[in-house]
Design an enzyme around this catalytic site. Structure first.
Site, short mmCIF file in Angstrom:
data_model
loop_
_atom_site.label_atom_id
_atom_site.label_comp_id
_atom_site.label_asym_id
_atom_site.label_seq_id
_atom_site.Cartn_x
_atom_site.Cartn_y
_atom_site.Cartn_z
N ASN A 11 0.80 -1.24 -0.01
CA ASN A 11 0.02 -0.05 0.12
C ASN A 11 0.93 1.25 -0.13
O ASN A 11 1.39 1.71 1.07
CB ASN A 11 -1.06 -0.05 1.16
CG ASN A 11 -1.89 1.05 1.20
OD1 ASN A 11 -1.63 2.07 0.99
ND2 ASN A 11 -2.79 1.29 2.31
N ARG A 88 -2.73 -1.92 -3.14
CA ARG A 88 -3.70 -1.03 -2.99
C ARG A 88 -3.62 0.14 -4.01
O ARG A 88 -2.84 0.62 -4.18
CB ARG A 88 -3.91 -0.69 -1.58
CG ARG A 88 -5.16 0.35 -1.25
CD ARG A 88 -4.80 1.32 -0.13
NE ARG A 88 -5.69 2.24 -0.29
CZ ARG A 88 -5.59 3.32 0.30
NH1 ARG A 88 -4.48 3.73 0.84
NH2 ARG A 88 -6.87 4.40 0.56
N HIS A 177 -12.81 4.40 0.10
CA HIS A 177 -12.87 3.26 1.05
C HIS A 177 -13.71 2.09 0.63
O HIS A 177 -14.15 1.35 1.46
CB HIS A 177 -13.80 3.93 2.44
CG HIS A 177 -12.91 4.99 3.05
ND1 HIS A 177 -13.52 5.91 3.52
CD2 HIS A 177 -11.51 5.13 3.12
CE1 HIS A 177 -12.63 6.75 4.18
NE2 HIS A 177 -11.43 6.15 4.08
N ARG A 238 -10.16 17.04 7.29
CA ARG A 238 -11.24 17.58 5.90
C ARG A 238 -12.38 18.15 6.87
O ARG A 238 -13.10 17.33 7.33
CB ARG A 238 -11.42 16.56 5.03
CG ARG A 238 -10.17 15.78 4.50
CD ARG A 238 -10.52 14.85 3.11
NE ARG A 238 -9.18 14.22 2.67
CZ ARG A 238 -9.15 12.93 3.00
NH1 ARG A 238 -9.91 12.29 3.67
NH2 ARG A 238 -7.85 12.22 2.67
N GLU A 383 -8.34 -3.89 5.55
CA GLU A 383 -8.13 -3.75 4.00
C GLU A 383 -7.06 -4.51 3.52
O GLU A 383 -7.18 -5.11 2.72
CB GLU A 383 -7.64 -2.02 3.72
CG GLU A 383 -8.91 -1.17 3.93
CD GLU A 383 -8.35 0.23 3.58
OE1 GLU A 383 -7.64 0.68 4.19
OE2 GLU A 383 -9.15 0.99 2.66
#
Ligand code: ADP
Length: 395
Positions: A11, A88, A177, A238, A383
Protein backbone atom coordinates in the site's frame (compact mmCIF):
# COMPACT_ATOMS: atom_id res chain seq x y z
CA UNK A 1 -5.71 -30.06 2.05
CA UNK A 2 -6.19 -26.86 0.01
CA UNK A 3 -2.91 -24.93 -0.33
CA UNK A 4 -2.91 -21.68 1.63
CA UNK A 5 -1.76 -18.83 -0.60
CA UNK A 6 0.88 -16.43 0.70
CA UNK A 7 0.13 -12.87 -0.37
CA UNK A 8 2.24 -9.74 -0.04
CA UNK A 9 0.02 -6.66 0.28
CA UNK A 10 1.59 -3.36 -0.76
CA UNK A 11 0.00 0.00 0.00
CA UNK A 12 2.00 2.97 -1.30
CA UNK A 13 0.66 6.23 0.17
CA UNK A 14 1.82 9.71 -0.76
CA UNK A 15 4.78 9.56 1.67
CA UNK A 16 4.36 6.14 3.25
CA UNK A 17 4.48 2.48 2.31
CA UNK A 18 2.60 -0.16 4.26
CA UNK A 19 3.30 -3.82 3.67
CA UNK A 20 1.84 -7.02 5.02
CA UNK A 21 2.49 -10.68 4.43
CA UNK A 22 -0.58 -12.86 4.85
CA UNK A 23 -1.18 -16.56 4.61
CA UNK A 24 -4.82 -17.27 4.01
CA UNK A 25 -5.82 -14.02 5.76
CA UNK A 26 -3.56 -14.67 8.75
CA UNK A 27 -0.96 -11.94 9.25
CA UNK A 28 2.59 -13.33 9.22
CA UNK A 29 4.17 -9.87 9.14
CA UNK A 30 3.26 -6.22 8.71
CA UNK A 31 5.09 -2.93 8.68
CA UNK A 32 5.13 0.68 7.63
CA UNK A 33 7.67 3.10 6.15
CA UNK A 34 6.87 6.73 6.93
CA UNK A 35 8.12 10.18 5.91
CA UNK A 36 9.47 8.79 2.64
CA UNK A 37 11.52 11.38 0.74
CA UNK A 38 12.57 13.07 4.02
CA UNK A 39 15.78 12.80 6.04
CA UNK A 40 13.75 11.31 8.93
CA UNK A 41 12.24 8.46 6.90
CA UNK A 42 11.92 5.35 9.06
CA UNK A 43 10.26 1.95 9.27
CA UNK A 44 8.57 -0.19 11.94
CA UNK A 45 7.48 -3.78 11.55
CA UNK A 46 6.16 -6.83 13.32
CA UNK A 47 7.02 -10.35 12.23
CA UNK A 48 5.23 -12.92 14.34
CA UNK A 49 5.97 -11.83 17.90
CA UNK A 50 9.14 -9.93 16.98
CA UNK A 51 9.04 -6.17 16.44
CA UNK A 52 11.71 -4.04 14.76
CA UNK A 53 12.42 -0.54 13.55
CA UNK A 54 15.11 1.30 11.60
CA UNK A 55 15.94 4.67 10.06
CA UNK A 56 16.02 4.96 6.27
CA UNK A 57 17.11 8.59 5.66
CA UNK A 58 15.78 10.01 2.36
CA UNK A 59 14.43 6.62 1.27
CA UNK A 60 11.87 6.77 -1.55
CA UNK A 61 9.09 4.25 -2.32
CA UNK A 62 11.43 2.11 -4.40
CA UNK A 63 14.05 1.85 -1.66
CA UNK A 64 11.31 1.21 0.92
CA UNK A 65 9.81 -1.71 -0.97
CA UNK A 66 13.21 -3.30 -1.58
CA UNK A 67 13.98 -2.82 2.14
CA UNK A 68 10.63 -4.35 3.17
CA UNK A 69 11.42 -7.48 1.19
CA UNK A 70 14.94 -7.57 2.69
CA UNK A 71 13.45 -7.33 6.19
CA UNK A 72 11.04 -10.19 5.52
CA UNK A 73 13.66 -12.38 3.84
CA UNK A 74 16.31 -11.82 6.50
CA UNK A 75 13.77 -12.87 9.13
CA UNK A 76 12.76 -15.96 7.18
CA UNK A 77 16.34 -16.75 6.17
CA UNK A 78 15.23 -17.53 2.60
CA UNK A 79 13.55 -15.96 -0.41
CA UNK A 80 9.93 -14.97 0.16
CA UNK A 81 7.58 -17.83 -0.75
CA UNK A 82 4.95 -15.72 -2.50
CA UNK A 83 1.87 -16.69 -4.50
CA UNK A 84 0.70 -13.17 -5.41
CA UNK A 85 1.14 -9.49 -4.66
CA UNK A 86 -1.96 -7.38 -3.93
CA UNK A 87 -1.58 -3.65 -4.54
CA UNK A 88 -3.93 -1.13 -3.00
CA UNK A 89 -4.81 1.50 -5.61
CA UNK A 90 -6.73 4.60 -4.55
CA UNK A 91 -8.24 5.53 -7.90
CA UNK A 92 -9.41 3.37 -10.75
CA UNK A 93 -11.56 6.06 -12.38
CA UNK A 94 -14.34 4.51 -14.45
CA UNK A 95 -12.04 1.78 -15.76
CA UNK A 96 -12.31 -0.77 -12.97
CA UNK A 97 -15.29 -2.18 -11.10
CA UNK A 98 -13.35 -5.03 -9.52
CA UNK A 99 -9.82 -6.19 -8.75
CA UNK A 100 -7.72 -7.00 -11.82
CA UNK A 101 -4.46 -8.68 -12.65
CA UNK A 102 -1.97 -5.97 -13.59
CA UNK A 103 -0.62 -5.92 -17.14
CA UNK A 104 0.71 -3.05 -19.29
CA UNK A 105 -2.79 -1.82 -20.09
CA UNK A 106 -3.90 -1.83 -16.43
CA UNK A 107 -0.75 0.01 -15.36
CA UNK A 108 -1.28 2.62 -18.09
CA UNK A 109 -4.87 3.15 -16.90
CA UNK A 110 -3.75 3.53 -13.27
CA UNK A 111 -1.24 6.15 -14.43
CA UNK A 112 -3.88 7.90 -16.54
CA UNK A 113 -5.99 8.42 -13.37
CA UNK A 114 -3.20 10.50 -11.83
CA UNK A 115 -5.16 13.76 -12.00
CA UNK A 116 -7.90 12.17 -9.88
CA UNK A 117 -5.44 11.09 -7.15
CA UNK A 118 -2.27 13.10 -7.74
CA UNK A 119 -0.58 12.10 -4.47
CA UNK A 120 -1.44 8.41 -4.65
CA UNK A 121 -1.69 6.96 -8.15
CA UNK A 122 1.88 7.88 -9.19
CA UNK A 123 3.15 6.25 -5.97
CA UNK A 124 1.06 3.13 -6.68
CA UNK A 125 2.42 2.90 -10.24
CA UNK A 126 5.98 3.11 -8.97
CA UNK A 127 5.30 0.49 -6.29
CA UNK A 128 3.79 -1.84 -8.90
CA UNK A 129 6.82 -1.48 -11.20
CA UNK A 130 9.28 -2.19 -8.41
CA UNK A 131 7.26 -5.14 -7.07
CA UNK A 132 6.91 -6.64 -10.55
CA UNK A 133 10.66 -6.38 -10.97
CA UNK A 134 11.23 -8.09 -7.59
CA UNK A 135 8.59 -10.79 -8.14
CA UNK A 136 8.23 -11.25 -11.90
CA UNK A 137 6.67 -14.70 -11.75
CA UNK A 138 3.62 -14.21 -9.52
CA UNK A 139 0.35 -12.43 -10.36
CA UNK A 140 0.19 -8.78 -9.32
CA UNK A 141 -3.35 -7.69 -8.55
CA UNK A 142 -4.68 -4.14 -8.26
CA UNK A 143 -7.47 -3.64 -5.71
CA UNK A 144 -9.13 -0.25 -6.15
CA UNK A 145 -10.74 1.93 -3.45
CA UNK A 146 -13.17 3.20 -6.07
CA UNK A 147 -14.17 -0.11 -7.70
CA UNK A 148 -16.94 -1.06 -5.26
CA UNK A 149 -18.76 2.22 -5.95
CA UNK A 150 -18.89 1.72 -9.72
CA UNK A 151 -22.25 0.02 -9.14
CA UNK A 152 -23.82 3.34 -8.05
CA UNK A 153 -26.74 4.35 -10.27
CA UNK A 154 -26.45 7.51 -12.36
CA UNK A 155 -28.55 9.54 -9.91
CA UNK A 156 -25.95 8.81 -7.21
CA UNK A 157 -22.73 9.27 -9.19
CA UNK A 158 -23.73 12.34 -11.21
CA UNK A 159 -23.33 15.89 -9.99
CA UNK A 160 -26.05 18.37 -10.97
CA UNK A 161 -23.74 19.88 -13.58
CA UNK A 162 -23.77 20.16 -17.37
CA UNK A 163 -22.88 16.73 -18.79
CA UNK A 164 -19.70 17.93 -20.50
CA UNK A 165 -18.13 18.29 -17.04
CA UNK A 166 -18.28 14.52 -16.87
CA UNK A 167 -17.68 13.82 -20.55
CA UNK A 168 -14.70 16.10 -20.99
CA UNK A 169 -13.20 16.33 -17.51
CA UNK A 170 -14.32 13.11 -15.75
CA UNK A 171 -16.06 15.19 -13.07
CA UNK A 172 -18.40 12.81 -11.23
CA UNK A 173 -18.74 11.11 -7.86
CA UNK A 174 -16.34 8.15 -7.46
CA UNK A 175 -16.32 7.52 -3.70
CA UNK A 176 -13.52 5.83 -1.77
CA UNK A 177 -12.92 3.28 1.03
CA UNK A 178 -14.73 0.78 -1.23
CA UNK A 179 -12.55 -2.14 -0.14
CA UNK A 180 -13.44 -1.48 3.48
CA UNK A 181 -17.18 -0.95 2.89
CA UNK A 182 -17.38 -4.18 0.86
CA UNK A 183 -15.41 -6.13 3.45
CA UNK A 184 -17.44 -5.05 6.48
CA UNK A 185 -20.72 -5.48 4.61
CA UNK A 186 -19.82 -9.13 3.96
CA UNK A 187 -18.72 -9.63 7.56
CA UNK A 188 -21.90 -7.98 8.85
CA UNK A 189 -23.95 -10.46 6.80
CA UNK A 190 -22.04 -13.35 8.39
CA UNK A 191 -22.61 -11.84 11.84
CA UNK A 192 -26.35 -11.48 11.18
CA UNK A 193 -26.33 -14.98 9.70
CA UNK A 194 -28.16 -13.77 6.60
CA UNK A 195 -27.12 -13.77 2.92
CA UNK A 196 -25.54 -10.46 1.87
CA UNK A 197 -27.78 -10.58 -1.23
CA UNK A 198 -30.84 -10.06 0.99
CA UNK A 199 -29.48 -7.22 3.09
CA UNK A 200 -29.69 -3.45 2.92
CA UNK A 201 -26.96 -1.87 5.01
CA UNK A 202 -25.41 1.49 5.78
CA UNK A 203 -21.71 1.12 6.53
CA UNK A 204 -19.69 3.96 8.06
CA UNK A 205 -15.90 3.92 7.82
CA UNK A 206 -14.49 6.36 10.38
CA UNK A 207 -10.71 6.56 10.24
CA UNK A 208 -8.62 9.60 9.41
CA UNK A 209 -10.81 9.77 6.33
CA UNK A 210 -14.51 9.08 6.87
CA UNK A 211 -17.29 7.94 4.57
CA UNK A 212 -20.69 6.28 4.67
CA UNK A 213 -22.05 3.88 2.07
CA UNK A 214 -25.46 2.47 1.19
CA UNK A 215 -24.93 -1.23 0.43
CA UNK A 216 -27.92 -2.90 -1.17
CA UNK A 217 -27.70 -6.64 -1.78
CA UNK A 218 -23.91 -6.45 -1.64
CA UNK A 219 -23.59 -3.54 -4.07
CA UNK A 220 -22.76 0.08 -3.37
CA UNK A 221 -25.72 2.30 -4.22
CA UNK A 222 -24.41 5.60 -2.89
CA UNK A 223 -21.56 6.94 -0.81
CA UNK A 224 -20.67 10.24 0.80
CA UNK A 225 -17.26 10.87 -0.82
CA UNK A 226 -17.33 12.35 -4.30
CA UNK A 227 -14.86 13.41 -6.99
CA UNK A 228 -12.27 13.55 -4.21
CA UNK A 229 -12.30 12.39 -0.58
CA UNK A 230 -13.20 15.90 0.60
CA UNK A 231 -16.95 15.50 0.09
CA UNK A 232 -19.32 14.15 2.70
CA UNK A 233 -18.60 13.56 6.38
CA UNK A 234 -16.41 15.63 8.68
CA UNK A 235 -13.00 13.94 9.01
CA UNK A 236 -9.67 14.24 10.83
CA UNK A 237 -8.44 17.21 8.80
CA UNK A 238 -11.10 17.52 6.05
CA UNK A 239 -14.17 19.69 6.35
CA UNK A 240 -16.54 17.37 4.49
CA UNK A 241 -19.51 18.99 2.72
CA UNK A 242 -19.11 22.72 2.23
CA UNK A 243 -20.72 25.39 0.08
CA UNK A 244 -18.48 25.64 -3.01
CA UNK A 245 -19.01 29.41 -3.02
CA UNK A 246 -16.59 29.56 -0.09
CA UNK A 247 -13.83 29.88 -2.72
CA UNK A 248 -15.10 33.11 -4.30
CA UNK A 249 -16.31 34.43 -0.94
CA UNK A 250 -12.93 34.06 0.80
CA UNK A 251 -11.16 35.50 -2.22
CA UNK A 252 -13.36 38.60 -2.00
CA UNK A 253 -13.39 39.17 1.77
CA UNK A 254 -9.97 37.80 2.73
CA UNK A 255 -7.97 37.86 -0.51
CA UNK A 256 -7.36 34.12 -0.09
CA UNK A 257 -6.20 32.32 -3.24
CA UNK A 258 -8.09 29.13 -4.09
CA UNK A 259 -5.00 26.99 -3.31
CA UNK A 260 -5.01 28.30 0.27
CA UNK A 261 -8.70 27.49 0.67
CA UNK A 262 -8.18 24.01 -0.81
CA UNK A 263 -5.31 23.46 1.61
CA UNK A 264 -7.44 24.57 4.57
CA UNK A 265 -10.42 22.40 3.61
CA UNK A 266 -8.23 19.31 3.21
CA UNK A 267 -5.55 19.75 5.87
CA UNK A 268 -6.60 22.30 8.48
CA UNK A 269 -10.34 21.64 8.87
CA UNK A 270 -12.37 18.77 10.36
CA UNK A 271 -11.55 17.61 13.90
CA UNK A 272 -8.24 19.48 13.80
CA UNK A 273 -9.68 22.76 12.56
CA UNK A 274 -12.71 22.88 14.83
CA UNK A 275 -11.01 21.60 18.00
CA UNK A 276 -7.68 23.35 17.48
CA UNK A 277 -6.22 20.32 19.28
CA UNK A 278 -5.60 17.44 16.90
CA UNK A 279 -6.89 15.43 13.98
CA UNK A 280 -6.71 12.38 16.26
CA UNK A 281 -10.07 11.61 17.86
CA UNK A 282 -8.37 10.24 21.00
CA UNK A 283 -6.67 13.58 21.67
CA UNK A 284 -9.88 15.50 20.95
CA UNK A 285 -11.85 13.31 23.36
CA UNK A 286 -9.17 13.76 26.01
CA UNK A 287 -9.30 17.56 25.59
CA UNK A 288 -13.11 17.51 25.79
CA UNK A 289 -12.96 15.48 29.00
CA UNK A 290 -10.70 18.19 30.44
CA UNK A 291 -13.39 20.76 29.72
CA UNK A 292 -11.98 22.26 26.50
CA UNK A 293 -15.09 23.62 24.76
CA UNK A 294 -13.75 23.62 21.18
CA UNK A 295 -13.02 19.91 21.49
CA UNK A 296 -16.57 19.22 22.71
CA UNK A 297 -17.92 21.21 19.77
CA UNK A 298 -15.74 19.23 17.33
CA UNK A 299 -17.10 15.89 18.59
CA UNK A 300 -20.68 17.19 18.49
CA UNK A 301 -20.24 18.42 14.92
CA UNK A 302 -18.54 15.17 13.89
CA UNK A 303 -21.40 13.04 15.23
CA UNK A 304 -24.20 15.29 13.96
CA UNK A 305 -22.75 15.41 10.47
CA UNK A 306 -22.23 11.66 10.55
CA UNK A 307 -25.90 11.16 11.46
CA UNK A 308 -26.91 13.39 8.54
CA UNK A 309 -24.64 11.32 6.26
CA UNK A 310 -26.29 8.09 7.42
CA UNK A 311 -29.76 9.49 6.76
CA UNK A 312 -28.71 10.67 3.30
CA UNK A 313 -27.63 7.10 2.49
CA UNK A 314 -31.11 5.87 3.46
CA UNK A 315 -32.48 7.52 0.29
CA UNK A 316 -30.85 4.70 -1.69
CA UNK A 317 -32.48 1.94 0.37
CA UNK A 318 -35.96 0.59 1.25
CA UNK A 319 -34.94 -0.15 4.82
CA UNK A 320 -31.80 -0.35 6.96
CA UNK A 321 -31.18 -3.91 8.14
CA UNK A 322 -28.09 -2.77 9.98
CA UNK A 323 -25.89 0.27 10.50
CA UNK A 324 -22.28 -0.89 10.60
CA UNK A 325 -19.49 1.07 12.31
CA UNK A 326 -15.87 0.50 11.30
CA UNK A 327 -12.46 2.26 11.06
CA UNK A 328 -10.29 3.45 13.96
CA UNK A 329 -12.99 5.73 15.41
CA UNK A 330 -15.98 3.56 14.50
CA UNK A 331 -14.43 0.46 16.04
CA UNK A 332 -12.91 1.98 19.15
CA UNK A 333 -15.10 4.71 20.42
CA UNK A 334 -18.36 3.89 22.18
CA UNK A 335 -19.03 7.56 22.98
CA UNK A 336 -18.90 8.65 19.33
CA UNK A 337 -21.22 5.79 18.37
CA UNK A 338 -23.72 6.57 21.13
CA UNK A 339 -23.64 10.31 20.47
CA UNK A 340 -24.22 9.73 16.75
CA UNK A 341 -27.12 7.38 17.43
CA UNK A 342 -28.59 10.13 19.61
CA UNK A 343 -29.00 12.15 16.40
CA UNK A 344 -30.66 9.18 14.67
CA UNK A 345 -33.69 8.96 16.99
CA UNK A 346 -35.88 8.91 13.87
CA UNK A 347 -34.60 5.36 13.22
CA UNK A 348 -35.20 4.34 16.84
CA UNK A 349 -31.91 2.72 17.76
CA UNK A 350 -32.01 1.23 21.28
CA UNK A 351 -28.33 1.35 22.26
CA UNK A 352 -27.30 -1.31 24.76
CA UNK A 353 -24.62 0.50 26.79
CA UNK A 354 -22.93 -2.72 27.90
CA UNK A 355 -22.74 -4.09 24.37
CA UNK A 356 -21.63 -0.70 23.09
CA UNK A 357 -18.62 -0.54 25.40
CA UNK A 358 -17.86 -4.23 25.01
CA UNK A 359 -17.49 -4.31 21.24
CA UNK A 360 -14.56 -2.85 19.41
CA UNK A 361 -11.44 -3.67 17.46
CA UNK A 362 -11.07 -7.08 19.11
CA UNK A 363 -14.67 -8.22 19.15
CA UNK A 364 -17.24 -7.45 16.52
CA UNK A 365 -20.91 -7.53 17.41
CA UNK A 366 -24.25 -5.90 18.00
CA UNK A 367 -24.36 -2.73 20.08
CA UNK A 368 -28.13 -2.32 20.13
CA UNK A 369 -30.73 -4.32 22.11
CA UNK A 370 -32.18 -7.40 20.40
CA UNK A 371 -35.55 -5.65 19.95
CA UNK A 372 -34.07 -2.36 18.66
CA UNK A 373 -35.83 -0.97 15.55
CA UNK A 374 -32.39 -0.14 14.11
CA UNK A 375 -29.72 -2.81 14.45
CA UNK A 376 -26.22 -1.38 14.88
CA UNK A 377 -23.02 -3.39 14.63
CA UNK A 378 -19.31 -2.83 15.15
CA UNK A 379 -17.27 -4.70 12.56
CA UNK A 380 -13.48 -4.20 12.45
CA UNK A 381 -12.21 -3.59 8.96
CA UNK A 382 -9.03 -4.99 7.45
CA UNK A 383 -8.13 -3.60 4.08
CA UNK A 384 -5.07 -5.88 4.02
CA UNK A 385 -7.19 -9.01 4.49
CA UNK A 386 -9.66 -7.82 1.88
CA UNK A 387 -6.83 -7.12 -0.59
CA UNK A 388 -5.16 -10.46 0.16
CA UNK A 389 -8.45 -12.29 -0.35
CA UNK A 390 -8.98 -10.65 -3.74
CA UNK A 391 -5.37 -11.23 -4.83
CA UNK A 392 -5.67 -14.90 -3.81
CA UNK A 393 -8.48 -15.29 -6.39
CA UNK A 394 -5.83 -14.86 -9.10
CA UNK A 395 -3.45 -17.53 -7.80
P1 ADP B 1 -6.64 5.38 8.75
O1 ADP B 1 -7.82 6.03 8.10
O2 ADP B 1 -5.39 6.19 8.65
O3 ADP B 1 -6.49 3.91 8.45
P2 ADP B 1 -7.61 4.50 11.35
O4 ADP B 1 -8.72 3.68 10.78
O5 ADP B 1 -6.53 3.83 12.09
O6 ADP B 1 -6.98 5.49 10.30
O7 ADP B 1 -8.32 5.57 12.34
C1 ADP B 1 -7.62 6.60 12.91
C2 ADP B 1 -8.56 7.31 13.86
O8 ADP B 1 -9.05 6.37 14.81
C3 ADP B 1 -7.90 8.44 14.64
O9 ADP B 1 -8.76 9.56 14.70
C4 ADP B 1 -7.76 7.82 16.02
O10 ADP B 1 -7.79 8.79 17.02
C5 ADP B 1 -8.99 6.97 16.08
N1 ADP B 1 -8.91 6.01 17.17
C6 ADP B 1 -8.10 4.94 17.30
N2 ADP B 1 -8.30 4.35 18.50
C7 ADP B 1 -9.26 5.08 19.14
C8 ADP B 1 -9.92 5.02 20.40
N3 ADP B 1 -9.63 4.06 21.27
N4 ADP B 1 -10.86 5.96 20.68
C9 ADP B 1 -11.16 6.93 19.79
N5 ADP B 1 -10.58 7.04 18.61
C10 ADP B 1 -9.65 6.14 18.29
Amino acid sequence: MKPRPKILVVNCGSSSLKFALLEDEIFLAEGIFEKLGHPEASARWKIGDAAGSAEYPDANHQRALVAAVEILESHLGRPLPLDAVGHRVVHGGEYFDKAVRIDHDVLAKIESCRELAPLHNPAHALGIRVAKHLFPRVPHVAVFDTAFHQSMPERAWMYALPPEMHRRYAVRRYGAHGTSHAYVAARAAALLDRPLEELQLVTVHLGNGCSACAVREGRSQDTTMGLTPLEGLMMGTRSGDIDANIFSYLRRVAGMPSETVTQMLNHRAGLLGVSGVSNDMRAVIQAASEGYQRATTAIDLFCYRLAKGVLSMAAALDRIDALVFTGGIGENNAHVRAHTLGFLRLLQPAVDPVRNTMHGRESCGRITADDSALTCLVVPTSEERAIARQAADFV
